[in-house]
Design a protein around this motif. Structure first.
Motif, PDB file in Angstrom:
ATOM      1  N   GLU A 249       0.852  -1.356   0.059  1.00  0.00           N
ATOM      2  CA  GLU A 249      -0.238  -0.062  -0.083  1.00  0.00           C
ATOM      3  C   GLU A 249       0.961   1.348   0.062  1.00  0.00           C
ATOM      4  O   GLU A 249       0.581   2.187  -0.738  1.00  0.00           O
ATOM      5  CB  GLU A 249      -0.837   0.005   1.160  1.00  0.00           C
ATOM      6  CG  GLU A 249      -1.920   1.216   1.172  1.00  0.00           C
ATOM      7  CD  GLU A 249      -2.842   1.160   2.468  1.00  0.00           C
ATOM      8  OE1 GLU A 249      -3.549   1.993   2.616  1.00  0.00           O
ATOM      9  OE2 GLU A 249      -2.631   0.134   3.346  1.00  0.00           O
ATOM     10  N   ARG A 250       1.960   1.210   0.765  1.00  0.00           N
ATOM     11  CA  ARG A 250       2.745   2.502   0.771  1.00  0.00           C
ATOM     12  C   ARG A 250       3.553   2.434  -0.460  1.00  0.00           C
ATOM     13  O   ARG A 250       3.944   3.604  -0.956  1.00  0.00           O
ATOM     14  CB  ARG A 250       3.861   2.224   2.005  1.00  0.00           C
ATOM     15  CG  ARG A 250       2.957   2.517   3.462  1.00  0.00           C
ATOM     16  CD  ARG A 250       3.835   2.036   4.601  1.00  0.00           C
ATOM     17  NE  ARG A 250       3.161   2.554   5.819  1.00  0.00           N
ATOM     18  CZ  ARG A 250       2.131   1.773   6.343  1.00  0.00           C
ATOM     19  NH1 ARG A 250       1.557   0.644   5.668  1.00  0.00           N
ATOM     20  NH2 ARG A 250       1.480   2.106   7.388  1.00  0.00           N
ATOM     21  N   ILE A 251       3.907   1.287  -1.014  1.00  0.00           N
ATOM     22  CA  ILE A 251       4.810   1.606  -2.452  1.00  0.00           C
ATOM     23  C   ILE A 251       3.742   2.169  -3.409  1.00  0.00           C
ATOM     24  O   ILE A 251       4.259   3.118  -4.283  1.00  0.00           O
ATOM     25  CB  ILE A 251       4.803   0.018  -2.920  1.00  0.00           C
ATOM     26  CG1 ILE A 251       6.045  -0.452  -1.802  1.00  0.00           C
ATOM     27  CG2 ILE A 251       5.622  -0.044  -4.323  1.00  0.00           C
ATOM     28  CD1 ILE A 251       6.575  -1.945  -2.202  1.00  0.00           C
ATOM     29  N   CYS A 252       2.539   1.759  -3.504  1.00  0.00           N
ATOM     30  CA  CYS A 252       1.545   2.291  -4.507  1.00  0.00           C
ATOM     31  C   CYS A 252       1.246   3.517  -4.315  1.00  0.00           C
ATOM     32  O   CYS A 252       0.749   4.294  -5.225  1.00  0.00           O
ATOM     33  CB  CYS A 252       0.265   1.256  -4.476  1.00  0.00           C
ATOM     34  SG  CYS A 252       0.513  -0.144  -5.052  1.00  0.00           S
ATOM     35  N   ASN A 253       1.462   4.087  -3.249  1.00  0.00           N
ATOM     36  CA  ASN A 253       1.126   5.656  -2.868  1.00  0.00           C
ATOM     37  C   ASN A 253       2.396   6.421  -3.312  1.00  0.00           C
ATOM     38  O   ASN A 253       2.071   7.756  -3.482  1.00  0.00           O
ATOM     39  CB  ASN A 253       0.862   5.831  -1.253  1.00  0.00           C
ATOM     40  CG  ASN A 253      -0.407   5.185  -0.708  1.00  0.00           C
ATOM     41  OD1 ASN A 253      -1.037   5.009  -1.708  1.00  0.00           O
ATOM     42  ND2 ASN A 253      -0.466   4.930   0.344  1.00  0.00           N
ATOM     43  N   GLN A 254       3.284   5.886  -3.779  1.00  0.00           N
ATOM     44  CA  GLN A 254       4.457   6.696  -4.433  1.00  0.00           C
ATOM     45  C   GLN A 254       4.179   7.006  -6.015  1.00  0.00           C
ATOM     46  O   GLN A 254       3.387   6.176  -6.553  1.00  0.00           O
ATOM     47  CB  GLN A 254       5.813   5.745  -4.286  1.00  0.00           C
ATOM     48  CG  GLN A 254       6.276   5.277  -2.803  1.00  0.00           C
ATOM     49  CD  GLN A 254       6.495   6.287  -1.807  1.00  0.00           C
ATOM     50  OE1 GLN A 254       7.009   7.548  -2.174  1.00  0.00           O
ATOM     51  NE2 GLN A 254       5.787   6.209  -0.750  1.00  0.00           N
ATOM     52  N   ASP A 255       4.848   8.049  -6.519  1.00  0.00           N
ATOM     53  CA  ASP A 255       4.930   8.485  -7.663  1.00  0.00           C
ATOM     54  C   ASP A 255       5.783   7.840  -8.644  1.00  0.00           C
ATOM     55  O   ASP A 255       6.756   7.926  -8.467  1.00  0.00           O
ATOM     56  CB  ASP A 255       4.733   9.811  -7.949  1.00  0.00           C
ATOM     57  CG  ASP A 255       4.663  10.444  -9.263  1.00  0.00           C
ATOM     58  OD1 ASP A 255       3.854   9.580  -9.948  1.00  0.00           O
ATOM     59  OD2 ASP A 255       4.733  11.589  -9.574  1.00  0.00           O
ATOM     60  N   TYR A 256       5.399   7.094  -9.349  1.00  0.00           N
ATOM     61  CA  TYR A 256       6.370   6.135 -10.322  1.00  0.00           C
ATOM     62  C   TYR A 256       5.817   6.074 -11.835  1.00  0.00           C
ATOM     63  O   TYR A 256       4.594   5.843 -11.779  1.00  0.00           O
ATOM     64  CB  TYR A 256       6.924   4.943  -9.695  1.00  0.00           C
ATOM     65  CG  TYR A 256       6.164   3.857  -9.355  1.00  0.00           C
ATOM     66  CD1 TYR A 256       5.600   3.083 -10.353  1.00  0.00           C
ATOM     67  CD2 TYR A 256       5.378   4.015  -8.136  1.00  0.00           C
ATOM     68  CE1 TYR A 256       4.724   2.125  -9.862  1.00  0.00           C
ATOM     69  CE2 TYR A 256       4.247   2.830  -7.708  1.00  0.00           C
ATOM     70  CZ  TYR A 256       4.280   2.075  -8.856  1.00  0.00           C
ATOM     71  OH  TYR A 256       3.241   1.082  -8.595  1.00  0.00           O
ATOM     72  N   ASP A 257       6.710   5.704 -12.729  1.00  0.00           N
ATOM     73  CA  ASP A 257       6.198   5.019 -14.007  1.00  0.00           C
ATOM     74  C   ASP A 257       6.534   3.988 -14.342  1.00  0.00           C
ATOM     75  O   ASP A 257       5.699   2.859 -14.950  1.00  0.00           O
ATOM     76  CB  ASP A 257       6.853   6.218 -15.274  1.00  0.00           C
ATOM     77  CG  ASP A 257       6.353   7.494 -15.224  1.00  0.00           C
ATOM     78  OD1 ASP A 257       5.152   7.711 -15.128  1.00  0.00           O
ATOM     79  OD2 ASP A 257       7.360   8.428 -15.180  1.00  0.00           O
ATOM     80  N   VAL A 258       7.539   3.245 -13.672  1.00  0.00           N
ATOM     81  CA  VAL A 258       7.855   1.712 -13.601  1.00  0.00           C
ATOM     82  C   VAL A 258       8.399   1.458 -12.143  1.00  0.00           C
ATOM     83  O   VAL A 258       9.438   2.228 -11.614  1.00  0.00           O
ATOM     84  CB  VAL A 258       9.165   1.608 -14.700  1.00  0.00           C
ATOM     85  CG1 VAL A 258      10.362   2.329 -14.498  1.00  0.00           C
ATOM     86  CG2 VAL A 258       9.562   0.068 -14.611  1.00  0.00           C
TER      87      VAL A 258
ATOM     88  N   GLU B 130      -2.723  -2.808  -5.700  1.00  0.00           N
ATOM     89  CA  GLU B 130      -2.063  -3.020  -4.260  1.00  0.00           C
ATOM     90  C   GLU B 130      -2.048  -4.543  -3.969  1.00  0.00           C
ATOM     91  O   GLU B 130      -1.192  -5.085  -3.430  1.00  0.00           O
ATOM     92  CB  GLU B 130      -2.928  -2.585  -3.324  1.00  0.00           C
ATOM     93  CG  GLU B 130      -2.630  -0.912  -3.110  1.00  0.00           C
ATOM     94  CD  GLU B 130      -3.868  -0.268  -2.124  1.00  0.00           C
ATOM     95  OE1 GLU B 130      -4.478  -1.232  -1.276  1.00  0.00           O
ATOM     96  OE2 GLU B 130      -3.567   0.900  -1.860  1.00  0.00           O
ATOM     97  N   PHE B 131      -3.067  -5.282  -4.625  1.00  0.00           N
ATOM     98  CA  PHE B 131      -3.015  -6.673  -4.623  1.00  0.00           C
ATOM     99  C   PHE B 131      -2.117  -7.361  -5.460  1.00  0.00           C
ATOM    100  O   PHE B 131      -1.495  -8.104  -4.822  1.00  0.00           O
ATOM    101  CB  PHE B 131      -4.415  -7.444  -4.984  1.00  0.00           C
ATOM    102  CG  PHE B 131      -4.540  -9.114  -4.798  1.00  0.00           C
ATOM    103  CD1 PHE B 131      -4.620  -9.669  -3.643  1.00  0.00           C
ATOM    104  CD2 PHE B 131      -4.464  -9.517  -6.312  1.00  0.00           C
ATOM    105  CE1 PHE B 131      -4.638 -10.758  -3.822  1.00  0.00           C
ATOM    106  CE2 PHE B 131      -4.469 -10.898  -6.097  1.00  0.00           C
ATOM    107  CZ  PHE B 131      -4.686 -11.667  -5.149  1.00  0.00           C
ATOM    108  N   ALA B 132      -1.745  -7.114  -6.671  1.00  0.00           N
ATOM    109  CA  ALA B 132      -0.714  -7.536  -7.361  1.00  0.00           C
ATOM    110  C   ALA B 132       0.694  -7.093  -6.835  1.00  0.00           C
ATOM    111  O   ALA B 132       1.349  -8.078  -6.775  1.00  0.00           O
ATOM    112  CB  ALA B 132      -0.950  -6.963  -8.732  1.00  0.00           C
ATOM    113  N   ILE B 133       0.898  -6.044  -6.475  1.00  0.00           N
ATOM    114  CA  ILE B 133       2.174  -5.794  -5.769  1.00  0.00           C
ATOM    115  C   ILE B 133       2.295  -6.391  -4.552  1.00  0.00           C
ATOM    116  O   ILE B 133       3.431  -6.983  -3.990  1.00  0.00           O
ATOM    117  CB  ILE B 133       2.485  -3.883  -5.659  1.00  0.00           C
ATOM    118  CG1 ILE B 133       2.251  -3.296  -6.884  1.00  0.00           C
ATOM    119  CG2 ILE B 133       3.730  -3.881  -4.721  1.00  0.00           C
ATOM    120  CD1 ILE B 133       3.370  -3.838  -7.897  1.00  0.00           C
TER     121      ILE B 133
END
Length: 353
Positions: free
Chosen positions: A221-230, A283-286
């Motif tokens: 969840e915390r990873i998905c809240n970050q701004d990234y393209d890859v 979030e589920f996939a990550i």
């Protein structure tokens, strides 16, 4: 010069092995054959001790022998205790290794299929981000590094530390805006300490217990809240008890809606927000991929700890053997020196009579 009392009459002597003026050293003619052999033995023994010291085994000075023998006894005891400790650690790691490997084998089919469905394969990633005409200027790449919380596990963490530094430099030179997300205490001390300006978050105490999916989901969840393209995961993949490989897996930002991974799918029901659905799916996939990679990392850590503790126990036992040989040589040299002094004194007294 060292002054001491003469062993024969109690008067002060000028040197350690020199009697006083009233009791001079006996000449070779005054000594019997056995005494002359005994008198020559200390020199040979001392040469052997000096040769052992020159070889780097242990420095044993000819003077102060009592202190040197005491130090050797302490070192032999301490090294033996280290061998016992590493042996116990090997047994504990061996007991955990089987359970960790079984958990990994049970989760690997789901983890591999999940990552294959939502992550880039090597060809598609190279074609999109490394092929001709790829515009990487301003692209944001988030690198998630999985390391362990404890050491004494071989090159598990140092391998990632060496590879990640060069990889981030290469990605920055291509035009990426690289940021770092670290998991594990060893990554914080080895990687984050060198790149604090690009670190977005560092989570420790992740591998102090067995990995569970709720923990992986909270981190995802915390990873998905970050701004990234890859999104790039860097972790160790378990091969067998003696080897592992460091893997790089790249994921698109599923929550952004611009990924081709969801092309051809419809989101139902229609009253549900597509953005919220994509975020939940991301979030589920990550989280699922991260949980599988945590299983891989733990299996590598425990397997390499078994090997490292086995090598440490063998090395400690070899050191005990070398120290014991040096101790026995030094003790024999001391005994021979004392016998020579006694025989020399006795022969001197007989000559005076």
């Amino acid at each position: 010069t060292t002054r001491r009392l003469c062993a024969l009459c109690g008067m002060l002597a000028a040197a350690q092995h020199t009697p006083c003026s009233c009791h001079p050293l006996p000449t070779p003619a005054m000594l019997s054959t056995a005494a002359r052999v005994a008198a020559a033995a200390p020199a040979l023994t001392q040469q052997g001790v000096r040769a052992a010291a020159a070889s780097g085994i242990m420095a044993v000075p000819s003077r102060g022998m009592a202190e040197s023998l005491q130090d050797l006894r302490k070192r032999i005891k301490a090294t033996g205790n280290v061998a016992k400790l590493t042996g116990v650690m090997k047994m504990v790691a061996s007991a955990k290794a089987r359970a960790a490997e079984e958990a990994l084998m049970a989760g690997r089919p789901f983890g591999e299929s999940l990552m294959s469905s939502v992550s880039y394969d090597d060809e598609s990633y190279k074609a999109k981000f490394e092929g001709e005409g790829a515009d990487l200027a301003g692209k944001k790449q988030l690198i998630v590094v999985l390391t362990t919380d404890k050491g004494l596990c071989g090159s598990v963490n140092s391998t990632i530390s060496r590879m990640i530094g060069g990889y981030m430099d290469a990605q920055t030179s291509k035009g990426y805006q690289v940021s770092l997300f670290n998991l594990g205490e060893k990554g914080r001390s080895q990687i984050v300490r060198m790149h604090p300006e690009i670190t977005t978050m560092s989570v420790v105490d992740v591998f102090d217990k067995e990995p569970i999916f709720p923990l992986a989901g909270a981190i995802a969840e915390r990873i998905c809240n970050q701004d990234y393209d890859v999104l790039t995961f860097v972790y160790n993949r378990f091969i067998n008890a003696a080897s592992f490989s460091t893997e790089f897996r790249h994921f698109p930002n599923l929550a952004s809606g611009s990924s081709d991974a969801l092309a051809g799918y419809e989101i139902t029901p229609e009253d549900v927000s597509p953005a919220e659905t994509q975020l939940n799916l991301s979030e589920f996939a990550i989280g699922g991929a991260l949980f599988y990679q945590m299983l891989e990392t733990q299996a590598c850590e425990i397997a390499q700890r078994v090997t490292a503790m086995d090598n440490a126990s063998s090395n400690a036992k070899d050191m005990v053997d070398r120290f014991t040989i040096t101790y026995n040589r030094a003790r024999q040299a001391r005994i021979t020196t004392e016998l020579t002094e006694i025989i020399s004194g006795a022969e001197s007294l007989e000559a005076d009579e």
